[in-house]
Design an enzyme around this catalytic site. Sequence first.
Site, mmCIF file in Angstrom:
data_model
loop_
_atom_site.group_PDB
_atom_site.id
_atom_site.type_symbol
_atom_site.label_atom_id
_atom_site.label_comp_id
_atom_site.label_asym_id
_atom_site.label_seq_id
_atom_site.Cartn_x
_atom_site.Cartn_y
_atom_site.Cartn_z
ATOM 1 N N GLN A 1 0.824 -1.207 0.000
ATOM 2 C CA GLN A 1 0.000 0.000 0.000
ATOM 3 C C GLN A 1 0.854 1.252 0.000
ATOM 4 O O GLN A 1 0.486 2.267 -0.598
ATOM 5 C CB GLN A 1 -0.947 -0.006 1.204
ATOM 6 C CG GLN A 1 -1.984 -1.103 1.143
ATOM 7 C CD GLN A 1 -2.680 -1.156 -0.211
ATOM 8 O OE1 GLN A 1 -3.404 -0.244 -0.581
ATOM 9 N NE2 GLN A 1 -2.455 -2.226 -0.972
ATOM 10 N N HIS B 1 1.648 2.956 -3.341
ATOM 11 C CA HIS B 1 0.616 3.672 -4.080
ATOM 12 C C HIS B 1 0.886 5.171 -4.122
ATOM 13 O O HIS B 1 0.691 5.832 -5.139
ATOM 14 C CB HIS B 1 -0.749 3.452 -3.423
ATOM 15 C CG HIS B 1 -1.489 2.269 -3.956
ATOM 16 N ND1 HIS B 1 -1.891 2.179 -5.270
ATOM 17 C CD2 HIS B 1 -1.926 1.144 -3.355
ATOM 18 C CE1 HIS B 1 -2.536 1.030 -5.445
ATOM 19 N NE2 HIS B 1 -2.567 0.390 -4.304
ATOM 20 N N GLU C 1 -9.016 0.758 5.740
ATOM 21 C CA GLU C 1 -9.498 0.299 4.438
ATOM 22 C C GLU C 1 -9.206 -1.194 4.261
ATOM 23 O O GLU C 1 -10.088 -1.990 3.950
ATOM 24 C CB GLU C 1 -8.811 1.115 3.335
ATOM 25 C CG GLU C 1 -9.169 0.690 1.929
ATOM 26 C CD GLU C 1 -8.322 1.377 0.874
ATOM 27 O OE1 GLU C 1 -8.729 1.367 -0.305
ATOM 28 O OE2 GLU C 1 -7.244 1.924 1.226
ATOM 29 N N HIS C 2 -7.950 -1.581 4.433
ATOM 30 C CA HIS C 2 -7.542 -2.984 4.339
ATOM 31 C C HIS C 2 -7.033 -3.438 5.707
ATOM 32 O O HIS C 2 -6.124 -2.808 6.263
ATOM 33 C CB HIS C 2 -6.404 -3.169 3.327
ATOM 34 C CG HIS C 2 -6.696 -2.624 1.961
ATOM 35 N ND1 HIS C 2 -6.209 -1.409 1.526
ATOM 36 C CD2 HIS C 2 -7.423 -3.134 0.936
ATOM 37 C CE1 HIS C 2 -6.613 -1.199 0.288
ATOM 38 N NE2 HIS C 2 -7.358 -2.233 -0.103
ATOM 39 N N ASP D 1 -6.856 -7.041 -4.161
ATOM 40 C CA ASP D 1 -6.838 -5.949 -5.131
ATOM 41 C C ASP D 1 -7.172 -6.435 -6.533
ATOM 42 O O ASP D 1 -7.695 -5.661 -7.346
ATOM 43 C CB ASP D 1 -5.444 -5.300 -5.159
ATOM 44 C CG ASP D 1 -5.341 -4.133 -4.193
ATOM 45 O OD1 ASP D 1 -6.359 -3.736 -3.618
ATOM 46 O OD2 ASP D 1 -4.212 -3.631 -4.011
ATOM 47 N N HIS E 1 -54.336 15.441 4.714
ATOM 48 C CA HIS E 1 -53.852 14.078 4.934
ATOM 49 C C HIS E 1 -54.908 13.269 5.684
ATOM 50 O O HIS E 1 -55.226 12.123 5.328
ATOM 51 C CB HIS E 1 -52.561 14.102 5.770
ATOM 52 C CG HIS E 1 -51.323 14.401 4.986
ATOM 53 N ND1 HIS E 1 -51.077 15.614 4.423
ATOM 54 C CD2 HIS E 1 -50.246 13.614 4.683
ATOM 55 C CE1 HIS E 1 -49.905 15.590 3.806
ATOM 56 N NE2 HIS E 1 -49.372 14.381 3.953
#
Length: 440
Positions: A268, A271, A336-337, A370, A429
């Site tokens: 990661q 990235h 996230e992971h 992934d 109503h």
Amino acid sequence: MAVRIRKLDSTAPDFRQTLDALLAFEAETDDAIEASVAKILAEVKHRGDAAVLEYTNRFDRIPNGGATSMAAFDIGQAELDAALAALPEAQRAALRTAAERIRVFHERQKQELNGFTFTEPDGTVLGQRVTPLDRVGIYVPGGKAAYPSSVLMNAIPAQVAGVQEIVMVVPTPDGVKNQMVLAAAAIAGVTRVITIGGAQAVGALAYGTETIPAVDKIVGPGNAYVAAAKRRVFGTVGIDMIAGPSEILVLCDGTTDPDWVAMDLFSQAEHDELAQAILLCPDADYIARVEASIHKLLPTMPRAATITTSLSDRGALVKVRDMMEACDIANAIAAEHLEISAEEPLQWADRIRHAGAMFLGRFSSESLGDYCCGPNHVLPTSRTARFSSPLGVYDFQKRSSVIQVSEQGAQTLGKVAAELAYGEGLQAHARSAELRLKTS
């Protein structure tokens, strides 16, 4: 440049404050970007194709003096099929395998999302219908990096959901088309591919132009301009999420090869300089071994500079009291992971409430998720896993309530509704319900 990853201890008095400071990430709103995006979107909304053509020629440096019509940006099915056929066999097989696994997973997911109805004793029928969106737009990056896996992850669940039109936009700087991206579009069943990108592509999808149809929802990652544009058009169309930098959190009991864990952290960190990679472990000696692996393996990485900055600025090796505390900290991080690299991963997974995706056991590297495990790799970041979910079939569907009141049911429900309506001061109503009551 040597990596200097910080080492933390959960027993330190200031641990929580230090961790919170490390986790803190707010995408800074760049006034120049916001102003530029606002102008581009306004131009696309009012001038349509002409604005898209102008901005695409300028920003993507289209060769030969630029395109003269929007037709130049359309890629036909024949070109997609040709890109697929021209790939080396190993790449083509990998794409097909990944696509099939992603499709099978999302088909299973769809089975859990069917509508329902039930009939009450008086004959009133209540329920919920699930129907797909008509048309969606998929944004695929095409600048510094190209991601055929993102094509599969975004398009396949839309197709499984029943979306009839899937419009993919992908920038092609300098006119260069990525053949694996086009091949992935062919495999995923994308309806139309248009080689435009940036805020102008988001605007075209949101508002529609003379040649590009307006969509119901826009999904897919992009740069700061794309993120700002998606944020601005939300409400006119749906969006998936505004994703932040990638994250990985590894919970390890000290039984996994330290080289494996170091490389998982790298996966990661490579990235983006803003990506975050953190290890939680109760074994100080093991943490030292992972740190040694980091220093040993880093020089072998082509993206060593990016990894170094990421680990130095936002990474950490954290000594915790035990795996139970590691789970508590993981829930606070809501990564996230999340890898649980342990002998008995399930016992710890049962304690996790917040994570985009969980990878259980030492053989479940995040990188497999992934690309080809099947579950979606579009995941919530920046602690949004506390309240949001991975991209899925449900993102391309909407639900409609079904209400069919019987004559008998109207007698009971009408009185209840009228009473509440009068209490709210909404006489029409109340009368609407009362008119259906039997008078004798």
